[in-house]
Design an enzyme around this catalytic site. Structure first.
Site, mmCIF file in Angstrom:
data_model
loop_
_atom_site.group_PDB
_atom_site.id
_atom_site.type_symbol
_atom_site.label_atom_id
_atom_site.label_comp_id
_atom_site.label_asym_id
_atom_site.label_seq_id
_atom_site.Cartn_x
_atom_site.Cartn_y
_atom_site.Cartn_z
ATOM 1 N N CYS A 1 0.848 -1.193 0.000
ATOM 2 C CA CYS A 1 0.000 0.000 0.000
ATOM 3 C C CYS A 1 0.883 1.241 0.000
ATOM 4 O O CYS A 1 1.852 1.335 0.752
ATOM 5 C CB CYS A 1 -0.980 -0.039 1.166
ATOM 6 S SG CYS A 1 -0.744 1.208 2.418
ATOM 7 N N GLU A 2 0.553 2.170 -0.885
ATOM 8 C CA GLU A 2 1.407 3.344 -1.041
ATOM 9 C C GLU A 2 1.226 4.358 0.083
ATOM 10 O O GLU A 2 2.007 5.291 0.211
ATOM 11 C CB GLU A 2 1.174 4.002 -2.406
ATOM 12 C CG GLU A 2 -0.182 4.652 -2.570
ATOM 13 C CD GLU A 2 -0.357 5.219 -3.975
ATOM 14 O OE1 GLU A 2 0.394 4.824 -4.875
ATOM 15 O OE2 GLU A 2 -1.249 6.063 -4.140
ATOM 16 N N HIS A 3 0.205 4.181 0.903
ATOM 17 C CA HIS A 3 -0.007 5.131 1.994
ATOM 18 C C HIS A 3 0.831 4.798 3.219
ATOM 19 O O HIS A 3 1.239 5.687 3.947
ATOM 20 C CB HIS A 3 -1.490 5.180 2.385
ATOM 21 C CG HIS A 3 -2.375 5.548 1.244
ATOM 22 N ND1 HIS A 3 -3.529 4.872 0.928
ATOM 23 C CD2 HIS A 3 -2.247 6.524 0.311
ATOM 24 C CE1 HIS A 3 -4.079 5.412 -0.133
ATOM 25 N NE2 HIS A 3 -3.324 6.409 -0.540
ATOM 26 N N HIS A 4 1.053 3.504 3.468
ATOM 27 C CA HIS A 4 1.782 3.100 4.672
ATOM 28 C C HIS A 4 3.015 2.268 4.369
ATOM 29 O O HIS A 4 3.747 1.890 5.273
ATOM 30 C CB HIS A 4 0.856 2.304 5.607
ATOM 31 C CG HIS A 4 -0.389 3.046 5.987
ATOM 32 N ND1 HIS A 4 -1.577 2.922 5.299
ATOM 33 C CD2 HIS A 4 -0.611 3.949 6.977
ATOM 34 C CE1 HIS A 4 -2.493 3.699 5.849
ATOM 35 N NE2 HIS A 4 -1.927 4.344 6.861
ATOM 36 N N GLN B 1 -5.264 -0.778 -4.006
ATOM 37 C CA GLN B 1 -5.929 -1.934 -4.614
ATOM 38 C C GLN B 1 -6.849 -1.528 -5.769
ATOM 39 O O GLN B 1 -6.946 -2.221 -6.777
ATOM 40 C CB GLN B 1 -6.718 -2.679 -3.524
ATOM 41 C CG GLN B 1 -7.312 -3.996 -4.011
ATOM 42 C CD GLN B 1 -8.067 -4.723 -2.906
ATOM 43 O OE1 GLN B 1 -7.731 -4.584 -1.732
ATOM 44 N NE2 GLN B 1 -9.081 -5.483 -3.275
ATOM 45 N N HIS C 1 -5.259 -6.133 4.052
ATOM 46 C CA HIS C 1 -4.299 -5.029 4.135
ATOM 47 C C HIS C 1 -3.658 -4.983 5.518
ATOM 48 O O HIS C 1 -4.354 -4.821 6.515
ATOM 49 C CB HIS C 1 -5.006 -3.701 3.849
ATOM 50 C CG HIS C 1 -5.433 -3.568 2.415
ATOM 51 N ND1 HIS C 1 -4.863 -2.658 1.556
ATOM 52 C CD2 HIS C 1 -6.344 -4.257 1.691
ATOM 53 C CE1 HIS C 1 -5.421 -2.780 0.362
ATOM 54 N NE2 HIS C 1 -6.324 -3.737 0.415
ATOM 55 N N CYS D 1 -1.995 -2.673 6.734
ATOM 56 C CA CYS D 1 -2.171 -1.360 7.378
ATOM 57 C C CYS D 1 -3.493 -1.287 8.128
ATOM 58 O O CYS D 1 -3.650 -0.471 9.035
ATOM 59 C CB CYS D 1 -2.026 -0.217 6.372
ATOM 60 S SG CYS D 1 -3.252 -0.199 5.066
#
Ligand SMILES: [Zn+2]
Length: 203
Positions: A92-95, A133, A161, A163
């Site tokens: 995941c590109e956020h975490h 995703q 996920h 995260c």
């Protein structure tokens, strides 16, 4: 940048400059987290993480469209082709934490088919990047649509996920499902047939 990797073991060609720079940064990160980077167990960790992270993002060095175009064949078959339960490992590109699960892909050919093994390969080429995703689902669909111009494409991804599970709301068993359809799959009947095919358990 790493080129064309088929398995973890095979990678011997890490860019030494990138690896050294990443390792340096990870040393700082480990130190900032309050650990002693010089203790025995952690001595080689920055370099290991540097290599692992390059592997986990090696999709940037792959061209999914080219992967499909390298194995296209003319064929009259006009029935739905389904490749289900494709393992997905992404980040995941956020975490920058993993998300993983299964992808199910279908298309209805319109004069061209593609070697079946190429479908999991393009899933991997898009997954091995920093992702969300939703975008991953669309990119797989768009790539097949562009390469084969089929009568329709369907992609469903079910993933867990880290995260969500290891931090934040800590929902241990939640699964996120995303789907993306084109052409014939926008019709109820065709989409239902696809959903029933991927829901069937043969074992
Ligand atoms: Zn996240």
């Amino acid at each position: 940048m790493i080129k064309e990797l088929k398995s973890y073991e095979k990678i011997e060609q890490y860019d030494t400059e990138v690896t050294a720079s990443l390792a340096d940064n990870y040393k700082t990160i480990i130190d900032n987290l309050g650990e002693d980077v010089t203790r025995e167990g952690l001595e080689k960790t920055p370099e290991r993480v540097a290599k692992a992270m390059q592997y986990l993002t090696h999709g940037y060095g792959l061209d999914p469209l080219e992967i499909l175009q390298s194995a296209m064949f003319t064929e009259d078959h006009k029935q739905m082709i389904v490749v289900k339960d494709i393992e997905v490992y992404s980040m995941c590109e956020h975490h920058m934490l993993p998300f993983f699960g299964k992808a199910h892909v279908a298309y209805i050919p319109n004069g061209k088919i593609v070697g079946l093994s190429k479908i999991p390969r393009i899933v991997d080429a898009f997954a091995r990047r920093m992702q969300v995703q939703e975008r991953l689902t669309d990119q797989i669909k768009d790539c097949i649509q562009e390469a084969l111009n089929p009568l329709g494409v369907a992609v469903v991804i079910e993933a867990q996920h880290m995260c969500m599970q290891m931090r934040g709301i800590q929902k241990q068993n939640s699964v996120t499902t995303t789907s993306s359809f084109t052409g014939a799959f926008e019709k109820d009947k065709t989409r239902k047939e696809f959903i029933s095919l991927i829901s069937n358990k043969f074992s």
